[in-house]
Design an enzyme around this catalytic site. Structure first.
Site, mmCIF file in Angstrom:
data_model
loop_
_atom_site.group_PDB
_atom_site.id
_atom_site.type_symbol
_atom_site.label_atom_id
_atom_site.label_comp_id
_atom_site.label_asym_id
_atom_site.label_seq_id
_atom_site.Cartn_x
_atom_site.Cartn_y
_atom_site.Cartn_z
ATOM 1 N N CYS A 133 0.832 -1.206 0.000
ATOM 2 C CA CYS A 133 0.000 0.000 0.000
ATOM 3 C C CYS A 133 0.875 1.269 0.000
ATOM 4 C CB CYS A 133 -0.977 -0.005 1.183
ATOM 5 S SG CYS A 133 -2.347 1.156 0.989
ATOM 6 N N ASP A 202 -3.433 1.411 10.011
ATOM 7 C CA ASP A 202 -4.594 2.285 10.178
ATOM 8 C C ASP A 202 -5.019 2.306 11.633
ATOM 9 O OD1 ASP A 202 -4.641 1.382 7.216
ATOM 10 O OD2 ASP A 202 -5.724 3.274 7.369
HETATM 11 C C1 RUB Z 1 -3.924 3.195 3.544
HETATM 12 C C2 RUB Z 1 -3.178 2.233 4.392
HETATM 13 C C3 RUB Z 1 -1.898 2.733 4.970
HETATM 14 C C4 RUB Z 1 -2.180 3.299 6.370
HETATM 15 C C5 RUB Z 1 -1.003 4.084 6.899
HETATM 16 O O1 RUB Z 1 -5.223 2.741 3.271
HETATM 17 O O2 RUB Z 1 -3.579 1.125 4.682
HETATM 18 O O3 RUB Z 1 -0.952 1.711 5.113
HETATM 19 O O4 RUB Z 1 -3.290 4.178 6.305
HETATM 20 O O5 RUB Z 1 -0.804 5.250 6.143
HETATM 21 P P1 RUB Z 1 -6.196 3.655 2.385
HETATM 22 P P2 RUB Z 1 -0.062 6.525 6.770
HETATM 23 O O6 RUB Z 1 -5.492 3.900 1.085
HETATM 24 O O7 RUB Z 1 -7.436 2.796 2.246
HETATM 25 O O8 RUB Z 1 -6.473 4.924 3.160
HETATM 26 O O9 RUB Z 1 1.227 6.003 7.318
HETATM 27 O O10 RUB Z 1 0.139 7.478 5.623
HETATM 28 O O11 RUB Z 1 -0.945 7.074 7.828
#
Ligand code: RUB
Length: 327
Positions: A133, A202
């Protein structure tokens, strides 16, 4: 008091829509946008009495809260800002809310930098990281390691269905990191070339479970089998206080058309009427990785084995209470 509902500023509804549509995405960016929206609500409010102002802010928070259920950074941000809404007059309440939102955004940015510096210590010169991701917390670790003069390579999983891995690849290429982009199904094969799996989160539950983009848990299980350590980069805003009292984290189910568009569906079923064509598509956005597959959770307060994250959670959140936007 009139019976009209509290006025929610159009900037708040537009932020809520952008979060729901994933134009704003990633747990940290969602929290930042939510705090900004509450500050805008406070700034633009024409409430003439403190009670009306407070009602508006609560309603704005509720509008934002309902957008994405899994990313706990969102309620944590709303809770933080609303709890700082202090004062006897509208002017005082407005100033306190805006200041609190600004402090939150400032701390968020700092926490990511501090976390990056800690995470970078786990990465050695010449290491290959496999990503899943797009996580700004995970990338902060890579950025800090590059700033320390280390050379890194990345194997980037594309991350179906929305392919946020492409955003990761783009960022890494901007930093001149050599990138190998793979489909999700190729992950186990490429783990032999990886020194770390590096992902974000998340939400983190009290037992150290990591809730992150769907596919993280399978990747972590394969990584354990291949002997590749799994490192989770997550600011403390991702810690889920409700899980200390036994609540579970809701997994967001997204629109099936992210997986299968209507015309393609019609080709498969020869029908296309989703209600009666006998084809069910499920699209969970996140999954849960049990703590035994995670080697380290890196936060701005240091690195923790997942099983001990609850200690930090207690220290930061104390006893959990109801949400400030609930009646
Ligand atoms: C994004 C996702 C990321 C976490 C952490 O999911 O799973 O790994 O949110 O991101 P989506 P960050 O694309 O569904 O929002 O470290 O930028 O907070």
């Amino acid at each position: 008091m009139d019976d009209r509902g509290p006025d929610v500023d159009s900037a708040v509804t537009s932020t809520a829509e952008r979060i729901a549509a994933m134009e704003v995405r990633g747990a940290a960016a969602i929290a930042d946008a939510a705090a900004e929206a509450l500050a805008t609500q406070a700034r633009e409010s024409d409430a003439d009495r403190p009670e009306a102002f407070t009602r508006e802010l609560r309603e704005a928070a509720r509008t934002l809260y309902e957008t994405r259920p899994t990313a706990v950074s969102l309620p944590n941000a709303l809770r933080y800002v609303l709890r700082g809404m202090d004062g006897d007059t509208v002017a005082e309440l407005r100033a306190a809310t805006i200041a609190r939102a600004e402090a939150f955004q400032h701390d968020l940015a700092h926490a990511q930098t501090e976390l990056g510096a800690i995470g970078a210590n786990r990465l050695r010169d010449g290491d290959v990281v496999m990503t899943h991701c797009h996580s700004t917390d995970a990338l902060a670790c890579v950025e800090a390691a590059l700033e320390d003069g280390k050379e890194l390579e990345a194997i980037v999983k594309e991350t179906r269905p929305r392919k946020q891995g492409h955003i990761t690849a783009q960022q890494l290429r901007e930093w001149d990191v050599p990138v190998t982009l793979i489909v999700d199904n190729a992950a186990r094969r490429y783990l032999d070339r990886a020194d770390h799996v590096l992902v974000g989160a998340d939400s983190i539950a009290a037992d150290g479970s990591v809730i992150n983009k769907i596919g993280t848990s399978g990747l972590a299980v394969s990584a354990r089998e291949r002997g590749v350590p799994v490192m989770v980069a997550a600011q403390t805003i991702k810690l889920h206080p409700d899980t200390m009292t036994g609540h579970t984290v809701e997994i967001e189910m997204r629109d099936e058309r992210e997986v299968l568009e209507d015309d393609h569906r019609a080709e498969i079923t020869g029908d296309g009427d989703g209600d009666s064509d006998g084809l069910t598509v499920e699209n969970p956005a996140f999954d849960v990785t049990p703590p035994r597959y995670v080697d380290a959770i890196v936060t701005e307060h240091g690195q923790f084995p997942p099983e001990s994250i609850v200690t930090l959670m207690r220290e930061l959140f104390g006893e959990t209470t109801g949400e400030p936007w609930e009646p």
